[in-house]
Scaffold this active site. Structure first.
Site, PDB file in Angstrom:
ATOM      1  N   CYS A   1       0.862  -1.175  -0.112  1.00 35.54           N
ATOM      2  CA  CYS A   1       0.091  -0.156  -0.234  1.00 35.54           C
ATOM      3  C   CYS A   1       0.774   1.092   0.125  1.00 35.54           C
ATOM      4  O   CYS A   1       2.194   1.212  -0.408  1.00 35.54           O
ATOM      5  CB  CYS A   1      -1.077  -0.090   1.121  1.00 35.54           C
TER       6      CYS A   1
ATOM      7  N   ARG B   1      -3.623  -0.633   5.363  1.00 35.58           N
ATOM      8  CA  ARG B   1      -4.113  -1.549   4.531  1.00 35.58           C
ATOM      9  C   ARG B   1      -3.145  -2.722   4.488  1.00 35.58           C
ATOM     10  O   ARG B   1      -3.762  -3.954   4.711  1.00 35.58           O
ATOM     11  CB  ARG B   1      -4.644  -1.352   3.193  1.00 35.58           C
TER      12      ARG B   1
ATOM     13  N   ASP C   1      -8.842   3.459   1.262  1.00 37.15           N
ATOM     14  CA  ASP C   1      -7.796   3.782   2.377  1.00 37.15           C
ATOM     15  C   ASP C   1      -8.484   4.244   3.609  1.00 37.15           C
ATOM     16  O   ASP C   1      -8.948   5.514   3.319  1.00 37.15           O
ATOM     17  CB  ASP C   1      -6.919   4.556   1.730  1.00 37.15           C
TER      18      ASP C   1
END
Length: 148
Positions: free
Chosen positions: A8, A14, A119
């Protein structure tokens, strides 16, 4: 033995959650790591990410790491959280083109609507919980593909 790398942006939300989810499946022969395209090395996972993992009884001791040649070469499969992460990896590490996919693309085979995992950075605990659920579902689908 498949080596899976989740990527990420900062490697604090994440990708560490995805790493923890897959690691805690305790699948034989699968190694898992995570990294970030713009990560500062050594940061802990975000507080909300840690809380969500704890609530789901997943243990994970995490320190962020920047994506480098070492991780790219280590990985058999690189799963990104967004199409822009995938593109950045393909541009910076052209040798990885054949092994990099978005998690949605790899897990579901469908990224026509939105290829990105949302996100939650800076968001509420509820946003992190929603991202966790999405990651868990996509990882379950990816596991089926890895097994076949």
């Amino acid at each position: 033995m498949p080596r899976v790398l989740f990527v990420c942006t900062g490697n604090t939300c994440r990708s560490p959650m995805a790493e923890a989810i897959l690691k805690n499946k305790h699948l034989d022969g699968i190694e898992v790591k995570s990294a970030g395209i713009y990560a500062a090395a050594g940061n802990e996972a975000s507080q909300h990410a840690k809380q969500v993992l704890e609530r789901n009884k997943l243990s994970h001791n995490h320190r962020s790491s920047l994506l480098t040649d070492v991780e790219v070469e280590w990985a058999d499969l690189i799963l990104t959280m967004t199409a822009s992460h995938k593109f950045a990896i393909q541009q910076q590490f052209p040798q990885a083109v054949v092994k990099v996919y978005t998690l949605k693309e790899y897990g579901s085979g469908d990224e026509t609507f939105n290829p990105d995992v949302v996100d939650p950075y800076g968001g509420s605990l509820g946003m992190y919980e929603a991202t966790y659920r999405e990651l868990n579902e996509l990882i379950e689908k990816a596991i089926e593909k890895l097994k076949s």
